[in-house]
Design a protein around this motif. Structure first.
Motif, mmCIF file in Angstrom:
data_model
loop_
_atom_site.group_PDB
_atom_site.id
_atom_site.type_symbol
_atom_site.label_atom_id
_atom_site.label_comp_id
_atom_site.label_asym_id
_atom_site.label_seq_id
_atom_site.Cartn_x
_atom_site.Cartn_y
_atom_site.Cartn_z
ATOM 1 N N SER A 215 0.828 -1.226 0.000
ATOM 2 C CA SER A 215 0.000 0.000 0.000
ATOM 3 C C SER A 215 0.851 1.260 0.000
ATOM 4 N N GLY A 216 2.094 1.156 0.458
ATOM 5 C CA GLY A 216 2.948 2.349 0.578
ATOM 6 C C GLY A 216 2.886 2.991 1.950
ATOM 7 N N ARG A 217 1.969 2.498 2.819
ATOM 8 C CA ARG A 217 1.774 3.155 4.132
ATOM 9 C C ARG A 217 3.041 3.158 4.986
ATOM 10 N N MET A 218 3.759 2.026 4.981
ATOM 11 C CA MET A 218 4.962 1.936 5.821
ATOM 12 C C MET A 218 6.003 2.953 5.361
ATOM 13 N N GLY A 219 6.216 3.018 4.039
ATOM 14 C CA GLY A 219 7.228 3.940 3.502
ATOM 15 C C GLY A 219 6.862 5.392 3.749
ATOM 16 N N TYR A 220 5.571 5.717 3.605
ATOM 17 C CA TYR A 220 5.137 7.096 3.856
ATOM 18 C C TYR A 220 5.374 7.461 5.323
ATOM 19 N N ALA A 221 5.085 6.506 6.214
ATOM 20 C CA ALA A 221 5.283 6.763 7.651
ATOM 21 C C ALA A 221 6.772 6.923 7.959
ATOM 22 N N LEU A 222 7.618 6.149 7.283
ATOM 23 C CA LEU A 222 9.072 6.282 7.485
ATOM 24 C C LEU A 222 9.549 7.654 7.011
ATOM 25 N N ALA A 223 9.022 8.100 5.869
ATOM 26 C CA ALA A 223 9.415 9.416 5.339
ATOM 27 C C ALA A 223 9.015 10.510 6.330
ATOM 28 N N ALA A 224 7.802 10.410 6.889
ATOM 29 C CA ALA A 224 7.334 11.418 7.852
ATOM 30 C C ALA A 224 8.191 11.384 9.120
ATOM 31 N N ALA A 225 8.546 10.180 9.575
ATOM 32 C CA ALA A 225 9.343 10.063 10.807
ATOM 33 C C ALA A 225 10.756 10.616 10.600
ATOM 34 N N ALA A 226 11.317 10.424 9.395
ATOM 35 C CA ALA A 226 12.656 10.978 9.097
ATOM 36 C C ALA A 226 12.572 12.501 9.028
ATOM 37 N N ARG A 227 11.513 13.001 8.391
ATOM 38 C CA ARG A 227 11.294 14.461 8.337
ATOM 39 C C ARG A 227 11.203 15.041 9.738
ATOM 40 N N ASP A 228 10.448 14.388 10.613
ATOM 41 C CA ASP A 228 10.270 14.881 11.985
ATOM 42 C C ASP A 228 11.597 14.966 12.734
ATOM 43 N N ARG A 229 12.552 14.145 12.325
ATOM 44 C CA ARG A 229 13.874 14.163 12.988
ATOM 45 C C ARG A 229 14.839 15.119 12.310
ATOM 46 N N GLY A 230 14.312 15.958 11.411
ATOM 47 C CA GLY A 230 15.124 17.034 10.841
ATOM 48 C C GLY A 230 15.750 16.727 9.496
ATOM 49 N N ALA A 231 15.542 15.512 8.963
ATOM 50 C CA ALA A 231 16.182 15.162 7.691
ATOM 51 C C ALA A 231 15.496 15.856 6.520
ATOM 52 N N GLU A 232 16.282 16.017 5.444
ATOM 53 C CA GLU A 232 15.711 16.467 4.179
ATOM 54 C C GLU A 232 15.332 15.198 3.439
#
Ligand code: C5P
Length: 408
Positions: A215-232
């Protein structure tokens, strides 16, 4: 722990009809554990009641600069100095003008002038007022000084008019808050992270494809979690109905070959690759240019050819921290460990394929190159993404600490 937990957020609400929408933002932030101090301008109080924000944030709404707290601390200044971020939403033309001129005649302008925290302004106003030269020049001034000023959304306004001036979606504002908090002191600030998500579609003809249930849900959540930690963050995935996390650069792809090219290109500048996509192992040798007709056929032979191994092609990149995923139906750990070494990974996340792909929850086990194995509980993919990113940050820090210092 989420990025919003225990963060001091000053939410400045100004007098625009969009003020009622911001009640939802206050609620979301408070539910995520943020300490939300709502400051309303005089005009805002004519649109929404302080009681609404007070009930949603569980904290007193601050409106009067002269309403000094009993402990004697000068509240209006400490509000600005203690804030992790000041969010002004909706920001009216008048309040933007007062910020630009450096006024400090009410609680909000004083907090903004006194703060060192990031200030996020979210304009919402009449179309002409937004387009007015004075407003545009004030916004340019504020941006030059380091304020982040979002673009209003376009569409139907409260007055019978269509144009640019609407408050952006609450999810967009919340995403921007997470970006700014992460870039301020998140453990991945300054890092470039590439995340792939979902399954690829390998065309058979213009309307049919070979694909999988991811579904892509896991990857989208990983992207959001990396963003929240300051990553580009760059998210490479096939577009679906999922809304990409705000503040993440989305690179749309359809096939494994397109993903291969996009990942190699994005990784040239990246520090971390999280290869979560369920890439099709095989693709039809060629896609028919016209829709294949049944035409009384009893059988249809599809000849498939194997796709490039994206992670495998990056196995020599020692400077890139690589995380792979293994969705298996048998011998989970053994398969994960052999993939980890075959593809030269730093970490692999293994899960049972049928119980995970296309589902809301995941029971993931983290296997590191050092041999350590950490099973996580079965949990929603969003929560698992937080745990996985924490483990990556921990592992990265350990790896960096262990690296010998380069001589001067
Ligand atoms: O090769 P296998 O599919 O077993 O390994 C899964 C891991 O490899 C996942 O991280 C997946 O994203 C990645 N992969 C890849 N290129 C492929 C197939 C899978 O990078 N062609």
């Amino acid at each position: 722990m989420g990025i919003l937990q225990q963060k001091h957020i000053v939410l400045g609400v100004c007098g625009s009809i969009a003020a009622y929408k911001v009640a939802e933002l206050a609620r979301n932030l408070a539910l995520e554990g943020a300490l939300v101090d709502v400051v309303m301008t005089e005009a805002a109080q004519r649109f929404v009641g302080a009681a609404t924000f007070q009930a949603l944030t569980g904290r007193p709404v601050l409106n009067d600069m002269w309403d000094l707290p009993e402990d004697g601390v000068v509240g209006h200044v400490s509000l600005g100095t203690a804030a992790d971020i000041i969010v002004v939403a909706p920001a009216t033309a008048h309040t933007l003008a007062r910020f630009a001129a450096g006024f400090c005649d009410d609680l909000l302008t004083t907090a903004v002038l006194a703060t060192r925290a990031p200030v996020l302004c979210v304009p919402a106003m009449n179309v002409q007022m937004y387009a007015a030269a004075a407003t545009q020049e004030n916004i340019a001034t504020l941006r030059r000084r380091g304020f982040v000023v979002l673009e209003p959304a376009e569409g139907r306004m409260a007055e019978p008019m269509v144009g640019k001036g609407r408050l952006p979606e609450i999810a967009t504002i919340e995403g921007e808050i997470r970006v700014l908090l992460g870039r301020r002191n998140g453990p991945l600030r300054g890092r470039r992270v590439v995340v792939t998500a979902g399954g690829t579609h390998e065309p058979i003809d213009p309307v049919r494809f070979v694909g999988n249930r991811s579904s892509g849900r896991m990857g989208y959540a990983l992207a959001a979690a990396a963003r929240d930690r300051g990553a580009e963050v760059t998210l490479i995935a096939r577009p679906t109905l999922l809304v990409p996390p705000a503040g993440v650069t989305m690179v749309p792809v359809e096939t494994a070959l397109q993903m291969h090219e996009a990942v190699l290109q994005a990784c040239e500048q990246a520090d971390i690759l999280i290869m979560n996509a369920a890439v099709a192992d095989f693709r039809p040798v060629e896609a028919a240019t016209q829709k294949i007709k049944k035409d009384g056929k009893e059988e249809l032979m599809l000849r498939l050819v194997s796709n490039p191994d994206i992670l495998g092609d990056l196995s020599q990149r020692r400077d890139l921290y690589k995380v792979g995923f293994a969705a298996e139906t048998e011998d989970l750990l053994a398969n994960a460990q052999s993939k980890l070494s075959r593809k030269g990974l730093d970490m692999i996340v293994v899960n049972e394929a049928v119980a995970t792909i296309g589902q809301d929850d995941i029971q993931a086990t983290i296997v590191e190159a050092s041999g350590s194995v950490l099973p996580l509980p079965r949990q929603p993919k969003q929560q698992a993404a937080e745990s996985l990113l924490d483990a990556m940050v921990h592992h990265l820090n350990e790896t960096l600490d262990a690296e010998p210092e380069t001589s001067q």
